[in-house]
Design an enzyme around this catalytic site. Structure first.
Site, PDB file in Angstrom:
ATOM      1  N   TRP A 101      -5.012  -4.818 -26.484  1.00 47.45           N
ATOM      2  CA  TRP A 101      -6.036  -5.823 -26.164  1.00 47.45           C
ATOM      3  C   TRP A 101      -6.753  -5.467 -24.864  1.00 47.45           C
ATOM      4  CZ3 TRP A 101      -6.777 -10.834 -28.627  1.00 47.45           C
ATOM      5  CH2 TRP A 101      -6.031 -10.987 -29.809  1.00 47.45           C
ATOM      6  N   ASP A 135      -8.822  -7.377 -22.882  1.00 41.66           N
ATOM      7  CA  ASP A 135      -9.259  -8.760 -22.796  1.00 41.66           C
ATOM      8  C   ASP A 135      -9.921  -9.134 -21.474  1.00 41.66           C
ATOM      9  OD1 ASP A 135      -6.938  -8.664 -21.288  1.00 41.66           O
ATOM     10  OD2 ASP A 135      -5.740  -9.771 -22.738  1.00 41.66           O
ATOM     11  N   HIS A 156      -9.198 -17.308 -40.658  1.00 41.78           N
ATOM     12  CA  HIS A 156      -8.188 -17.218 -41.721  1.00 41.78           C
ATOM     13  C   HIS A 156      -8.474 -18.275 -42.776  1.00 41.78           C
ATOM     14  CE1 HIS A 156      -6.334 -20.772 -39.927  1.00 41.78           C
ATOM     15  NE2 HIS A 156      -6.239 -20.131 -38.775  1.00 41.78           N
ATOM     16  N   ASP A 216     -12.021 -15.002 -32.893  1.00 45.26           N
ATOM     17  CA  ASP A 216     -12.349 -16.427 -32.712  1.00 45.26           C
ATOM     18  C   ASP A 216     -13.816 -16.730 -32.437  1.00 45.26           C
ATOM     19  OD1 ASP A 216      -9.788 -17.242 -33.141  1.00 45.26           O
ATOM     20  OD2 ASP A 216      -9.464 -18.116 -31.184  1.00 45.26           O
ATOM     21  N   ARG A 261     -15.853 -17.299 -23.704  1.00 49.04           N
ATOM     22  CA  ARG A 261     -14.879 -17.001 -24.758  1.00 49.04           C
ATOM     23  C   ARG A 261     -14.003 -18.207 -25.102  1.00 49.04           C
ATOM     24  NH1 ARG A 261     -10.857 -12.455 -23.107  1.00 49.04           N
ATOM     25  NH2 ARG A 261      -9.561 -14.189 -22.431  1.00 49.04           N
ATOM     26  N   ASP A 262     -13.635 -18.292 -26.377  1.00 51.24           N
ATOM     27  CA  ASP A 262     -12.745 -19.334 -26.878  1.00 51.24           C
ATOM     28  C   ASP A 262     -13.300 -20.726 -26.567  1.00 51.24           C
ATOM     29  OD1 ASP A 262     -10.607 -20.272 -28.260  1.00 51.24           O
ATOM     30  OD2 ASP A 262      -9.091 -19.765 -26.785  1.00 51.24           O
ATOM     31  N   LYS A 311      -1.694  -9.304 -32.859  1.00 51.95           N
ATOM     32  CA  LYS A 311      -1.129 -10.047 -31.731  1.00 51.95           C
ATOM     33  C   LYS A 311       0.201  -9.427 -31.317  1.00 51.95           C
ATOM     34  CE  LYS A 311      -0.134 -13.619 -28.993  1.00 51.95           C
ATOM     35  NZ  LYS A 311      -0.928 -14.057 -27.833  1.00 51.95           N
ATOM     36  N   SER A 340      -7.083 -19.686 -23.814  1.00 54.76           N
ATOM     37  CA  SER A 340      -7.468 -18.284 -23.631  1.00 54.76           C
ATOM     38  C   SER A 340      -8.932 -18.130 -23.240  1.00 54.76           C
ATOM     39  CB  SER A 340      -7.173 -17.490 -24.905  1.00 54.76           C
ATOM     40  OG  SER A 340      -7.776 -18.099 -26.025  1.00 54.76           O
ATOM     41  N   TYR A 400     -12.481  -8.008 -26.718  1.00 57.88           N
ATOM     42  CA  TYR A 400     -12.284  -9.465 -26.575  1.00 57.88           C
ATOM     43  C   TYR A 400     -12.637  -9.939 -25.163  1.00 57.88           C
ATOM     44  CZ  TYR A 400      -9.607 -13.905 -26.958  1.00 57.88           C
ATOM     45  OH  TYR A 400      -9.197 -15.224 -26.985  1.00 57.88           O
ATOM     46  N   ASP A 434       0.840 -17.608 -26.580  1.00 58.71           N
ATOM     47  CA  ASP A 434      -0.471 -18.097 -26.995  1.00 58.71           C
ATOM     48  C   ASP A 434      -1.081 -19.020 -25.949  1.00 58.71           C
ATOM     49  OD1 ASP A 434      -0.523 -16.885 -29.577  1.00 58.71           O
ATOM     50  OD2 ASP A 434       0.845 -18.424 -30.307  1.00 58.71           O
ATOM     51  N   GLU A 491       4.020 -12.009 -26.470  1.00 61.23           N
ATOM     52  CA  GLU A 491       3.015 -12.509 -25.542  1.00 61.23           C
ATOM     53  C   GLU A 491       2.627 -13.923 -25.962  1.00 61.23           C
ATOM     54  OE1 GLU A 491      -0.299  -9.938 -25.014  1.00 61.23           O
ATOM     55  OE2 GLU A 491       0.907  -8.242 -24.333  1.00 61.23           O
TER      56      GLU A 491
END
Length: 395
Positions: free
Chosen positions: A89, A91, A213, A168, A122-123, A344, A129, A117, A350, A348
């Site tokens: 990642w 990130d 998903h 996302d 973001r998010d 993922k 996150s 990412y 969430d 780690e």
């Protein structure tokens, strides 16, 4: 929260690996890189030829975790996790520095998985996150993030890369358009994703765009607008030839082919025909084809070894009782599914369970969320050990 057909209840389904501290790791002995430049065919399944590489960053995390274990049997199983191919990642801008060390031990038969990412804002539908770049900092995303990654990949033309683009992001624009934060982020997401796809369209790269998903864009009302949203970004990037399709279940818990599905008996299940990821990639894949976009898929099976753990489909944070799932393989049994992969990094977090934390998200305090848990992206030793104990298949 019980999911329904309404977009407002279609939530941002997973808090992904948020910025974590960059640690210095020693790469393993250099492997035999390819003797010449790699050229990948975006129209074919590269996982039939290449094995997903066990990156050195996750390997170091696992090795450190093993050192803390007193149970020799558990430690022996944990050591095997380090050999499983897992995505790296990137990130934050700072964490681009992870890429060069991770490239030092990639043999010619392996492909390095990398998650792109760091979009501005973001998010936008969750707190756990949130990223480093603010809404409006698209120029910084381009010049200090994407434009710094591109030359590294070009400099390593003898290595194969598979890139997962911005988890996302676009799914949030489909299902959370009622949120002001997502409205503010929308243009930056669309332009940023298109820019990433265009600039990273390199010969030694194959790309997949995140598509949530089955419990997210799989709702009947979300299929067509979801496919059109993703297809617009693909076309805005110039329909890059190294683009292969979508990634699903990233950092998620959904089963591949469980039938009936985990939430098939809920009162609103009639509004979602995609009760597992196999059905989702087929159904959503058809919508993508109609929208004019490549529709092959990779599916994250890193933590979906156990089903029936969540109280509701929308519960995404550190689900208690989870186990490592199917190891990366191209043997999926479905032509549209290129591979099962581990995106993922298991272990780690969430998101934090500390209610006083600035980044605390209420989903991380749900009854089916593991407690205590640290900030997103930080290591949770106890949770990692549970993933091993509950792994299916076992290590």
């Amino acid at each position: 929260m019980k999911l329904s057909q309404s977009a407002a209840l279609a939530f941002a389904a997973s808090a992904l690996a948020a910025p974590s501290l960059t640690t210095q790791e020693k790469p393993r002995a250099a492997a035999a890189a390819c003797a010449s430049a790699v050229t990948l065919d975006g129209s074919s399944n590269v996982f039939k030829k290449y094995k997903l590489h066990p990156n050195s960053f996750f390997r170091k995390e696992v090795e450190d975790a093993v050192a803390q274990m007193s149970d020799s049997s558990l430690a022996a199983s944990a050591k095997k996790v380090a050999d499983v191919g897992t995505f790296l990642w990137l990130d934050t801008i700072e964490n681009i520095s992870r890429l060069e060390p991770a490239l030092q031990d990639v043999p010619c038969e392996n492909i390095l998985g990398v998650v792109i990412y760091d979009l501005p804002g973001r998010d936008c539908a969750a707190k756990a996150s949130n990223g480093e770049l603010k809404v409006g900092e698209l120029a910084k995303y381009k010049s200090e993030y994407i434009d710094k990654i591109v030359p590294i990949i070009k400099a390593h033309s003898n290595t194969a890369f598979v890139l997962l683009i911005e988890p996302d992001s676009l799914p949030n624009l489909v299902t959370n358009s009622d949120l002001q934060t997502c409205q503010n982020s929308a243009s930056g997401y669309r332009d940023g994703v298109a820019y990433a796809l265009k600039q990273l369209n390199l010969p030694n790269v194959v790309m997949y765009l995140d598509a949530g998903h089955g419990g997210w864009l799989g709702w009947d009302a979300n299929l067509k607008p979801g496919a059109e949203e993703l297809a617009k970004a693909y076309k805005a990037a110039g329909s890059p030839k190294q683009f292969r399709g979508i990634a699903t279940n990233v950092a998620g818990w959904n089963q591949w082919d469980l039938s009936p599905g985990e939430f098939s008996k809920t009162s609103d299940a009639k509004y979602n025909s995609c009760q597992n990821e196999k059905t989702y990639i087929t159904t959503f894949g058809a919508a993508l084809k109609t929208a004019g976009m490549p529709n092959h898929a990779i599916i994250d099976t890193g933590r979906n070894g156990v089903s029936g753990l969540r109280k509701e489909w929308g519960n995404w944070c550190n689900v208690k009782g989870a186990g490592f799932g199917i190891r990366p393989t191209s043997e999926t049994g479905t032509e549209l599914a290129d591979a099962f992969v581990w995106v993922k990094p298991g272990g780690e977090s969430d998101g934090t369970s500390d209610t006083s934390a600035v980044r605390y998200d209420s989903f991380c305090g749900k009854p089916d969320a593991y407690n205590p848990s640290p900030e997103a992206g930080q290591w949770n030793q106890a949770y990692f050990e549970d993933l091993i104990k509950n792994a299916k298949p076992k290590f």
